[in-house]
Design an enzyme around this catalytic site. Structure first.
Site: not given
Ligand code: NAD
Ligand code: UFG
Length: 340
Positions: A125, A150, A154, A177
């Protein structure tokens, strides 16, 4: 065969669709702690193929080993998405996050070594950059101390993979990402936030759907053009394609071990206010919003330099903010109509 952990989740399911569409045999491992088994039906409806599925807790080494006994010898690669991902929850329950996210990765690495599976793609991330001194950030931009447990998982996972690739036969890529948004054009798969969404786009679509009364924009006094924070919103379908390209790179490499990192974003920063306005352009719906105080831990601005992914992975984001928001809205409507 490619093993996809967390494959019923948001990013995992979109990646499975891309993989299957490009001829990969996909096996999903997930404990459904943050996703639904019905996602398998949706993947099948989109691709015509139902991936093999194991309901397994990857954090449990014994359970995982039993699954690898069945499939490990056929697998060429692993994409490891499975993780807990709620930033706020991780502050309250750090041990649950360290245990789940670190143990899961280490359990996977042990099984990969046991079955001589050479290729790993890992979900990292942009959170590892914290508030960078300069934007856009390149992969060489120094990581900062994480804002949350969290985020720290990463950084730690990246280091575990790097060190393992130094010590044994492992070719690995971490994809950092930026902010994933959007859904598949079929609106059959998308993001499923539990409870009140923390992230911006699900909050926006739920406000548009009337589930939330109004969006609060967390601060408009940041040092940016319109005072709201800036992020790099990357369409989840583009993100899925980046995994395909990362896998192709690893699978064609002939060296024994390697480790590399790529930023996966659009390269363009958009402000929170700009996103709200673009939602109106994309859907015709004006979002009720108010401006509230800043949210603890938010950084002012971050967006990616994607030159490395463009050139080395031959990948580039193709879909923009408007397409991302339109598809998020279509998914929200489709999901609610099925639940009603
Ligand atoms: P998500 O929660 O939709 O998907 C994660 C999946 O992992 C879920 O289906 C959950 O059931 C499964 N899981 C969690 N712990 C497990 C375990 N112990 N055993 C088996 N399955 C398990 O999340 P996502 O948004 O698809 O994220 C996927 C990956 O990308 C994660 O590693 C997350 O940290 C990373 N990531 C997400 C974002 C974001 O904003 N969505 C940003 C950066 C990185
Ligand atoms: N925001 C609002 N109102 C809301 C929600 C969010 O104003 O109700 C704003 C936040 O203050 C921020 C922006 O929208 O400025 C984006 O916020 P998000 O919560 O959507 O995303 P973040 O950038 O805080 O973080 C997300 C994931 C993290 C990940 C990161 C980078 O939550 O886990 O993107 O991938 F690490």
């Amino acid at each position: 065969m490619v093993i996809v952990t967390g494959g019923t989740g948001y990013i995992g399911s979109h990646t499975c669709v891309e993989l299957i569409g490009n001829g990969y045999e996909v096996v999903i491992l997930d404990n459904l702690s943050n996703s639904e088994e019905s996602v398998l039906d949706s993947i099948e409806e989109i691709t015509g193929t139902r991936p093999q599925f194991f309901n397994v807790d990857i954090d449990n080494a014994t359970q995982l080993a039993a699954v690898f006994e069945k499939i490990g010898s056929q697998a060429k690669s692993v994409i490891h998405f499975a993780a807990k991902k709620a930033v706020g929850e991780s502050v309250k329950e750090p041990l649950a996050y360290y245990r789940n996210n670190l143990d899961s990765l280490m359990n996977i690495l042990v099984e990969m070594e046991r079955f001589q599976i050479p290729n790993l793609v890992f979900s990292s991330s942009c959170t590892v950059y914290g508030q960078p001194e300069v934007c856009p950030v390149t992969e060489a931009t120094p990581r900062k101390e994480a804002e949350s447990p969290y985020g720290n998982t990463k950084s730690m996972c990246e280091d575990i993979i790097r060190d393992t690739a130094r010590a044994q036969s492992l070719k690995a890529i971490s994809l950092r990402y930026f902010n994933p948004i959007g859904a598949h054009e079929s609106a059959k798969i998308g993001e499923l936030p539990v409870g009140i969404p923390n992230n911006l786009v699900p909050y926006v679509t739920q406000t548009a759907a009337g589930i939330r009364k109004e969006l609060t924009i967390f601060g408009d006094d940041y040092d940016t053009e319109d005072g709201t924070c800036i992020r790099d919103f990357i369409h989840v379908v583009d993100l899925g394609k980046a995994h395909l390209q990362a896998l192709r790179k690893l699978e064609t490499e002939t060296i024994r071990s390697s480790y590399d990192i790529f930023n996966i974003g659009t390269g363009k920063g958009s402000s929170v206010l700009e996103l709200v306005n673009t939602f109106k352009q994309a859907t015709g719906i004006a979002i009720n919003f108010k401006v509230g105080p800043r949210r603890d831990g938010d950084i002012t601005a971050v967006f990616a330099d994607t030159t490395k992914a463009n050139t080395v992975l031959n990948w580039k984001a193709e879909l923009g903010l408007e397409e991302g928001l339109r598809s998020s809205w279509n998914w929200e409507q489709n999901y609610r109509s099925k639940k009603a």
